[in-house]
Design a protein around this motif. Sequence first.
Motif, PDB file in Angstrom:
ATOM      1  N   GLU A 136       0.805  -1.210   0.000  1.00 46.17           N
ATOM      2  CA  GLU A 136       0.000   0.000   0.000  1.00 46.17           C
ATOM      3  C   GLU A 136       0.846   1.271   0.000  1.00 46.17           C
ATOM      4  O   GLU A 136       0.412   2.310  -0.478  1.00 46.17           O
ATOM      5  N   ILE A 137       2.061   1.214   0.546  1.00 45.02           N
ATOM      6  CA  ILE A 137       2.850   2.431   0.724  1.00 45.02           C
ATOM      7  C   ILE A 137       3.434   2.918  -0.595  1.00 45.02           C
ATOM      8  O   ILE A 137       3.496   4.120  -0.859  1.00 45.02           O
ATOM      9  N   LYS A 138       3.902   2.000  -1.437  1.00 44.49           N
ATOM     10  CA  LYS A 138       4.510   2.351  -2.725  1.00 44.49           C
ATOM     11  C   LYS A 138       5.701   3.305  -2.545  1.00 44.49           C
ATOM     12  O   LYS A 138       5.829   4.313  -3.229  1.00 44.49           O
ATOM     13  N   THR A 139       6.565   2.989  -1.589  1.00 43.52           N
ATOM     14  CA  THR A 139       7.717   3.845  -1.310  1.00 43.52           C
ATOM     15  C   THR A 139       8.674   3.860  -2.485  1.00 43.52           C
ATOM     16  O   THR A 139       8.985   2.822  -3.067  1.00 43.52           O
ATOM     17  N   GLU A 140       9.155   5.039  -2.818  1.00 46.46           N
ATOM     18  CA  GLU A 140      10.132   5.200  -3.892  1.00 46.46           C
ATOM     19  C   GLU A 140      11.525   4.918  -3.337  1.00 46.46           C
ATOM     20  O   GLU A 140      11.952   5.526  -2.354  1.00 46.46           O
ATOM     21  N   ILE A 141      12.224   3.986  -3.975  1.00 49.71           N
ATOM     22  CA  ILE A 141      13.533   3.527  -3.493  1.00 49.71           C
ATOM     23  C   ILE A 141      14.547   3.654  -4.622  1.00 49.71           C
ATOM     24  O   ILE A 141      14.234   3.366  -5.784  1.00 49.71           O
ATOM     25  N   ALA A 142      15.759   4.072  -4.281  1.00 50.48           N
ATOM     26  CA  ALA A 142      16.837   4.182  -5.262  1.00 50.48           C
ATOM     27  C   ALA A 142      18.064   3.457  -4.733  1.00 50.48           C
ATOM     28  O   ALA A 142      18.387   3.548  -3.543  1.00 50.48           O
TER      29      ALA A 142
END
Length: 313
Positions: free
Chosen positions: A169-175
């Motif tokens: 649900e969070i859909k965190t953007e990660i690099a």
Amino acid sequence: MDRTTTRQCFDICYVPRYFGADMQYGALVVYCDSLINDKELIFLKDVLQDLVFQEAGFDAANIDLKSLISFVENHGVSSGNVTIIDQLPIAVQNILLGQVVIFFDQWNKALGFNALTLETRQISEPTNEPVVRGPQEATVESLRINLGLLRNRLRSANFKIKKFFASGEIKTEIAIGYLDGSVNPKTLTEFKKRFDKAIQEEILEVAYIKELIEDSTYSPFPQYRHTERTDTAVAALLDGKIIVITCGSPSIMICPGLFIEFFQSSEDYYIRSLYSSLIRLLRVTAFIWLLPYRVYISLSQLFTLSSFPLCCC
């Protein structure tokens, strides 16, 4: 767009727009009010003006939907950061990432414009890793700003950055970032294998990833390093390390972390090598000398706390 997807989301705004000679063509502008400060939303007007200005002899009063769709698909839009979206779930996700999405009648695609204007913390001095010598800038909660700070320090095409979105649900953007040619290919392959499994979970902060990819959960020694200094992260990249950054976290994870690296300081790189080596040797000596005392104190506190309920009885 089916509004049931964003039902009970009070900050999702729907603004109808019309164009054409008799205003017979409709468009729907959708955006998240809590992520965008600019409420003028002139993106549709920019698209129509591009069509008039770039198509010689085209009259603004004769704009029709067919001409507009053909122009967008074949020529694009001059406004920066524009994407053509062909799936509804992607459109919803982009809206929640701060885009203004425009849906047109009788067209199975949409236009997305980057308009995120969320307030973020300004770049300041490091609070957890202060130094006398060296740069006085620390990372912030914005992924874009942190990547810009790193790219400004490591201006090399070998500095590779890949972006992902966590599942759930969070859909965190990660690099993730690494220096091609310096990182060990076997280490990179193993990291990607573990990372691909980790992002299938709910990721709120970079520490969540650490717990999902570490070798031993019960090891008393840290297996990864964390830093808020960009120069420390760049130095790690030059040493062949891999960095992980998440949106909303000011901490950069450096992996893998060796035991001896925890006795280093970023300030060691700004003094003579002889002095820095002597200081590191003193740190290791102090650790070994104080280790039995720290173990004794920890065990004493453990037994004291474990016997506390019995004393209360």
